[in-house]
Design a protein around this motif. Structure first.
Motif, PDB file in Angstrom:
ATOM      1  N   SER A  66       0.780  -1.309  -0.102  1.00  0.00           N
ATOM      2  CA  SER A  66      -0.196  -0.086  -0.050  1.00  0.00           C
ATOM      3  C   SER A  66       0.896   1.089   0.008  1.00  0.00           C
ATOM      4  CB  SER A  66      -0.960   0.026   1.179  1.00  0.00           C
ATOM      5  OG  SER A  66      -1.402   1.254   1.138  1.00  0.00           O
ATOM      6  N   GLN A  67       0.609   2.121  -0.817  1.00  0.00           N
ATOM      7  CA  GLN A  67       1.385   3.527  -0.954  1.00  0.00           C
ATOM      8  C   GLN A  67       0.269   4.557  -1.046  1.00  0.00           C
ATOM      9  OE1 GLN A  67       4.815   4.001  -1.034  1.00  0.00           O
ATOM     10  NE2 GLN A  67       4.078   6.119  -0.585  1.00  0.00           N
ATOM     11  N   ILE A  68       0.629   5.743   0.027  1.00  0.00           N
ATOM     12  CA  ILE A  68      -0.274   6.971   0.140  1.00  0.00           C
ATOM     13  C   ILE A  68       0.425   8.035  -0.866  1.00  0.00           C
ATOM     14  CG2 ILE A  68      -1.060   8.841   1.433  1.00  0.00           C
ATOM     15  CD1 ILE A  68      -2.552   6.313   1.985  1.00  0.00           C
ATOM     16  N   ILE A  69      -0.404   8.727  -1.765  1.00  0.00           N
ATOM     17  CA  ILE A  69       0.240   9.686  -2.782  1.00  0.00           C
ATOM     18  C   ILE A  69      -0.518  10.967  -2.164  1.00  0.00           C
ATOM     19  CG2 ILE A  69       0.223  10.728  -4.817  1.00  0.00           C
ATOM     20  CD1 ILE A  69      -0.080   7.557  -5.899  1.00  0.00           C
ATOM     21  N   GLU A  70       0.387  11.856  -1.879  1.00  0.00           N
ATOM     22  CA  GLU A  70      -0.041  13.339  -1.675  1.00  0.00           C
ATOM     23  C   GLU A  70       0.763  14.385  -2.761  1.00  0.00           C
ATOM     24  OE1 GLU A  70       2.074  13.888   1.949  1.00  0.00           O
ATOM     25  OE2 GLU A  70       0.508  12.740   3.319  1.00  0.00           O
ATOM     26  N   ASN A  71      -0.141  15.624  -2.677  1.00  0.00           N
ATOM     27  CA  ASN A  71       0.302  16.619  -3.577  1.00  0.00           C
ATOM     28  C   ASN A  71       1.195  17.360  -3.005  1.00  0.00           C
ATOM     29  OD1 ASN A  71      -1.145  18.118  -1.863  1.00  0.00           O
ATOM     30  ND2 ASN A  71      -2.979  18.463  -3.265  1.00  0.00           N
ATOM     31  N   ASN A  72       1.591  18.815  -3.720  1.00  0.00           N
ATOM     32  CA  ASN A  72       2.604  19.492  -3.048  1.00  0.00           C
ATOM     33  C   ASN A  72       2.448  20.037  -1.664  1.00  0.00           C
ATOM     34  OD1 ASN A  72       4.411  19.011  -5.228  1.00  0.00           O
ATOM     35  ND2 ASN A  72       3.475  20.552  -6.471  1.00  0.00           N
ATOM     36  N   SER A  73       1.027  20.113  -1.348  1.00  0.00           N
ATOM     37  CA  SER A  73       0.569  20.826  -0.006  1.00  0.00           C
ATOM     38  C   SER A  73       0.362  19.476   0.722  1.00  0.00           C
ATOM     39  CB  SER A  73      -0.866  21.362  -0.238  1.00  0.00           C
ATOM     40  OG  SER A  73      -0.518  22.525  -1.216  1.00  0.00           O
ATOM     41  N   HIS A  74       0.757  18.497   0.531  1.00  0.00           N
ATOM     42  CA  HIS A  74       0.974  17.445   1.595  1.00  0.00           C
ATOM     43  C   HIS A  74      -0.630  16.902   1.760  1.00  0.00           C
ATOM     44  CE1 HIS A  74       5.382  17.696   2.034  1.00  0.00           C
ATOM     45  NE2 HIS A  74       5.070  18.762   2.332  1.00  0.00           N
ATOM     46  N   ILE A  75      -1.427  16.995   0.840  1.00  0.00           N
ATOM     47  CA  ILE A  75      -2.928  16.581   0.919  1.00  0.00           C
ATOM     48  C   ILE A  75      -2.821  15.193   0.290  1.00  0.00           C
ATOM     49  CG2 ILE A  75      -5.142  17.211   0.387  1.00  0.00           C
ATOM     50  CD1 ILE A  75      -4.550  20.239   0.553  1.00  0.00           C
ATOM     51  N   LYS A  76      -3.723  14.293   1.024  1.00  0.00           N
ATOM     52  CA  LYS A  76      -3.680  13.139   0.273  1.00  0.00           C
ATOM     53  C   LYS A  76      -4.789  12.944  -0.853  1.00  0.00           C
ATOM     54  CE  LYS A  76      -6.043   9.777   2.563  1.00  0.00           C
ATOM     55  NZ  LYS A  76      -6.235   8.603   3.438  1.00  0.00           N
ATOM     56  N   ILE A  77      -4.325  12.861  -2.022  1.00  0.00           N
ATOM     57  CA  ILE A  77      -4.729  12.679  -3.096  1.00  0.00           C
ATOM     58  C   ILE A  77      -5.231  11.281  -3.799  1.00  0.00           C
ATOM     59  CG2 ILE A  77      -4.218  14.889  -3.826  1.00  0.00           C
ATOM     60  CD1 ILE A  77      -2.155  13.600  -5.604  1.00  0.00           C
ATOM     61  N   ALA A  78      -4.435  10.218  -3.241  1.00  0.00           N
ATOM     62  CA  ALA A  78      -4.853   8.981  -3.919  1.00  0.00           C
ATOM     63  C   ALA A  78      -3.924   8.002  -2.861  1.00  0.00           C
ATOM     64  CB  ALA A  78      -4.433   8.842  -5.287  1.00  0.00           C
ATOM     65  N   GLU A  79      -4.611   6.592  -2.881  1.00  0.00           N
ATOM     66  CA  GLU A  79      -3.911   5.599  -2.123  1.00  0.00           C
ATOM     67  C   GLU A  79      -3.667   4.473  -3.102  1.00  0.00           C
ATOM     68  OE1 GLU A  79      -5.877   4.208   1.067  1.00  0.00           O
ATOM     69  OE2 GLU A  79      -4.435   2.803   1.729  1.00  0.00           O
ATOM     70  N   ILE A  80      -2.339   3.654  -3.382  1.00  0.00           N
ATOM     71  CA  ILE A  80      -2.215   2.477  -4.278  1.00  0.00           C
ATOM     72  C   ILE A  80      -2.291   1.242  -3.350  1.00  0.00           C
ATOM     73  CG2 ILE A  80      -0.618   1.860  -5.996  1.00  0.00           C
ATOM     74  CD1 ILE A  80       0.310   4.572  -6.285  1.00  0.00           C
ATOM     75  N   LEU A  81      -2.792   0.352  -3.961  1.00  0.00           N
ATOM     76  CA  LEU A  81      -3.031  -0.896  -3.118  1.00  0.00           C
ATOM     77  C   LEU A  81      -2.672  -2.084  -4.576  1.00  0.00           C
ATOM     78  CD1 LEU A  81      -6.438  -0.676  -1.557  1.00  0.00           C
ATOM     79  CD2 LEU A  81      -4.100  -0.059  -0.690  1.00  0.00           C
ATOM     80  N   ILE A  82      -1.447  -2.856  -4.218  1.00  0.00           N
ATOM     81  CA  ILE A  82      -0.992  -3.639  -4.920  1.00  0.00           C
ATOM     82  C   ILE A  82      -1.067  -5.052  -4.173  1.00  0.00           C
ATOM     83  CG2 ILE A  82       0.877  -4.308  -6.347  1.00  0.00           C
ATOM     84  CD1 ILE A  82       2.129  -1.589  -6.334  1.00  0.00           C
TER      85      ILE A  82
END
Length: 856
Positions: free
Chosen positions: A133-149
């Motif tokens: 699992s991986q959390i993706i944040e934008n430049n403002s450190h706001i969570k924009i997506a989560e990757i589940l493999i």
């Protein structure tokens, strides 16, 4: 040479190598194989995770779901991957959700869309081998997506089973052989073509498009790949060229039409306003934000509801409606600019509007021109409606559809009535010209235009007027008649005047030809140009001889006054009643002439009358007056002479009887001297009257009247005429004392002759002076003689007109008065009957009113 398939060239040795190498490898490293495979699975998960972490944020921020789904599908080709699932929080906000879940999953080696509601998909996920699992944040450190493999252990199981089944020796030999064969095959059949393709692709221009085409290869697959890639490169180049051409055209169009671009996202309410859009209102790029509210804030308050209503109607049915609206927007300087806003909606796959793209155009100049046009149209319409002419417009069907107010008022019909049917207006025409006028319209339809004609119109109430018509034909592009404008000028009075002029011309010609007075036309040098028969007879010359003569040739005296006569006519425009003596055939002829400057300023009109006989009669009239005056003087002298005689006799008697003293002598002497002075004055007045003094100088009206009364007083007294004087006002005028005395004598004599017929107690003559202003004096002579018959009162000043018997009058007395007062002294004389009361008794008499004016 026949191309071999890549599959045959590659798979055959590959299978041999795999069997050999893997058999040896399984036998030798069985124990390590499992760990290595597990490690590889984890490394693959980590690698895929890192790749997705690096590449997905850009597409997630761009809401490019389709793009990153392609990336997921590519990663799913890894044999160890069971599923890759993305929880997109950024995209979920659009739909007011926490996140949107999307991804890929393998079912029986097939990659399909992941469905969180599918029980089979959920069951497969529970059988994963490993998970990342991986959390993706934008430049403002706001969570924009989560990757589940999720990884699978199927490959591990299969691999281990294969190794166990094969012998260690076969695996060892196969592995060695495969390595060698694969190396050769990859290098010759794969790596070399790939390097060639890569080098061709890397050799690109500034836009990343390969400069050269990829060469052909011997293998069918690579050759087809080369062909397809070359087709793709050609397509890309063609598309790029077309895109560049379209972009250039678009930029040229945008620059040339001077329009601003706007783009409104209906979902987020974000808006894009181009630099040109902002400059139309005077703003810089940084002065207006990217939000639709800025647009609505700048719209004029009176136009906001109109904008909102048009948007609503357009978005309800964008296919059948058009969003185009003229509004006012507030510019940077606080004023309002007229803007034409137009837009086109963009729909989603559900046909719901999500964006509107449009343009803004500055139409202030057009609006100002429209305003000016409306103003000028109203101005022209006002002129047309208020002009004193008929202005109408007729179409090709004969309908008079435009009628100005002047025409409606005259005709008594409204514009609606007149335009109600074709040729309604024909009822305004006389029957004898209807066909002729209607034919004008028929000719106009053929392109033939009768520009001017004249006819009359008859109004509803029967009034008829004559109009001079001017027509203008307006044609369509094909040359056919569109409409005809006609303007009618009322010439009814003009025709009447022309008729009167014609009649006056005829009358003048009759007068000119048949007048007993001489009439002649002279040039500015006084040379005769034309003359009537009477003048020709007066001169006793032939027509040819008279045409060689000048006016001055006939005058007896060639003094400066006569020479300047024509100059005076040119200056004043006329000279009337000019008396002169002509020499005609060595005979003296007394004439009275009047000269007028004709309108062309090039000729004179002369009217001349032979007044020789009139002069004789005037002299006779004057001699008669002198005779009467001598009689009056005789009456006036009787009393003074009697007084002198009596005084002298008294002195003699007193002297004889010794009664004479100094006082008696002195008293009688003073009285005799006084009476002698009276007699002397009477002689002086009489002498002044009879001598021919024609000089004009400053004289007193009151003094002339007093002298006149001295001459007639005795006559009035002897005829028992009561003279009532109220002469207190006086005026100095430029005149001739003798002539004015003669005029007064004639007026008084005329009254005396009438009063002698009345009773003695009713014989009154009132003389009164009234100062009208500083330069005007009115002198009135009013008698009690009963007045003058109203039917002839206007003629009494005419020559030869008399109410007396032939033996008693010539009819020249009052005519002479009129001439002396009007012509010689520039006065005004009027005669009227007047009723008045005197001594409580009513009288009626003739009143002669003379107005003198001081014109120094």
């Amino acid at each position: 040479m026949k191309n071999r398939t890549l599959l045959l060239s590659f798979l055959t040795p590959l299978l041999l190598c795999v069997v050999t190498i893997m058999s040896f490898y399984t036998m030798y490293n069985y124990s390590q194989t499992k760990e290595r495979i597990i490690s590889n699975i984890n490394l693959d998960l980590e690698s895929i995770n890192n790749q997705l972490k690096d590449t997905l944020p850009y597409f997630i921020n761009s809401y490019a779901i389709n793009e990153y789904e392609k990336i997921l599908e590519n990663q799913m080709k890894d044999k160890n991957i069971l599923a890759i699932i993305i929880k997109d929080y950024n995209y979920g906000k659009i739909f007011s959700k926490e996140f949107i879940e999307t991804g890929k999953i393998k079912i029986e080696d097939k990659i399909v869309e992941f469905d969180s509601t599918n029980l089979k998909h959920q069951e497969l996920l529970t059988k994963y081998f490993s998970f990342k699992s991986q959390i993706i944040e934008n430049n403002s450190h706001i969570k924009i997506a989560e990757i589940l493999i999720y990884s699978s252990n199927e490959f591990l199981k299969n691999e281990l089973n294969t190794i166990i089944k094969k012998s260690l020796l076969e695996i060892f030999i196969s592995s060695i052989f495969i390595i060698l064969i694969i190396f050769f095959i990859i290098k010759v059949f794969i790596l070399k073509p790939i390097y060639t393709i890569a080098n061709a692709i890397l050799n690109n221009d500034k836009d990343g498009i390969p400069k050269d085409m990829i060469p052909k290869f011997s293998t069918k697959e690579l050759n087809e790949l080369s062909l397809k890639m070359n087709e793709m490169i050609t397509t890309i180049k063609t598309s790029k060229s077309k895109i560049d051409e379209i972009n250039n055209r678009f930029e040229l169009v945008i620059d040339s039409i001077n329009e601003g671009i706007w783009d409104w996202n209906l979902i987020t309410n974000e808006a894009y306003f181009s630099s040109k859009w902002k400059k139309l209102l005077g703003y810089e790029d940084n002065e207006i934000g990217n939000n639709a509210k800025y647009f609505f804030d700048l719209v004029h308050p009176d136009d906001k509801s109109k904008v909102e209503e048009n948007l609503r109607n357009y978005l309800k049915n964008p296919e059948n409606n058009i969003y185009s609206l003229e509004i006012r927007m507030k510019n940077k300087y606080g004023k309002y600019t007229w803007i034409l806003t137009r837009g086109k909606v963009i729909l989603d796959k559900n046909n719901k509007p999500i964006r509107i793209l449009g343009t803004h155009s500055d139409i202030s100049l057009r609006k100002e021109l429209e305003k000016q046009i409306i103003k000028e149209r109203d101005f022209i319409s006002t002129i047309i409606d208020n002009s004193n002419a008929v202005i109408v417009v007729i179409n090709s069907e004969g309908v008079m559809f435009k009628v100005n107010k002047y025409a409606q008022k005259f005709l008594g019909y409204t514009e609606e009535e007149i335009s109600s049917e074709p040729y309604f207006w024909s009822r305004f025409l006389n029957e004898n010209v209807k066909d002729k006028v209607i034919n004008i319209i028929d000719e106009a339809k053929k392109g033939n235009m009768i520009k001017h004609f004249r006819n009359s119109w008859i109004s509803r109430n029967g009034e008829e007027k004559v109009f001079e018509w001017s027509n203008m034909l307006v044609q369509k592009e094909d040359g056919s008649m569109d409409y005809l404008t006609t303007i009618g000028i009322d010439i009814t009075e003009k025709e009447l005047i022309e008729k009167q002029i014609f009649e006056q011309k005829q009358e003048f010609e009759l007068i000119f030809n048949y007048s007993k007075d001489g009439i002649a036309i002279l040039d500015l040098d006084s040379k005769f140009i034309k003359f009537n028969e009477a003048f020709l007879n007066m001169t006793e010359l032939s027509e040819e001889d008279l045409l060689t003569k000048k006016l001055i040739d006939f005058m007896m005296t060639k003094n400066e006054k006569n020479k300047k006569l024509l100059e005076e006519v040119i200056t004043k425009g006329y000279v009337s009643n000019y008396e002169e003596t002509f020499i005609i055939n060595n005979k003296r002829v007394s004439v009275n002439l009047s000269l007028s400057l004709l309108p062309d300023k090039e000729r004179f009109l002369m009217v001349i009358k032979d007044v020789s006989s009139l002069k004789i009669m005037q002299e006779q009239a004057k001699l008669a007056s002198l005779g009467e005056m001598i009689g009056n003087i005789a009456h006036q002298w009787r009393q003074p002479l009697s007084f002198i005689s009596t005084s002298a006799s008294a002195l003699r008697v007193k002297s004889e009887y010794g009664m004479l003293n100094k006082e008696d002598i002195e008293e009688s002497s003073i009285a005799i001297v006084k009476q002698t002075e009276y007699l002397s004055n009477t002689i002086d007045n009489f002498r002044d009257f009879i001598k021919e003094d024609k000089s004009y100088k400053e004289i007193s009206v009151k003094e002339v009247l007093d002298n006149t009364l001295n001459l007639v007083y005795a006559s009035l007294h002897n005829n028992f005429i009561n003279l009532k004087l109220e002469v207190n006002d006086d005026l100095l005028i430029l005149g001739n004392k003798n002539e004015l005395t003669e005029a007064f004598l004639n007026i008084i004599s005329n009254s005396k002759d009438v009063l002698k017929e009345k009773n003695e107690e009713d014989r009154f003559l009132f003389i009164k002076s009234i100062k009208l202003d500083e330069n005007k004096l009115e002198l009135q002579f009013l008698d009690s003689g009963g007045g003058i018959d109203e039917s002839i009162i206007s003629k009494v000043l005419e020559p030869y007109f008399t109410t007396k018997h032939k033996s008693q009058g010539t009819g020249l007395g009052l005519a002479i008065v009129d001439k002396i007062i009007r012509e010689r002294h520039k006065g005004i004389i009027n005669i009227h009957n007047e009723k008045f009361t005197y001594n409580q008794k009513q009288y009626i008499g003739a009143c002669f009113s003379i107005i003198f004016e001081n014109k120094f």
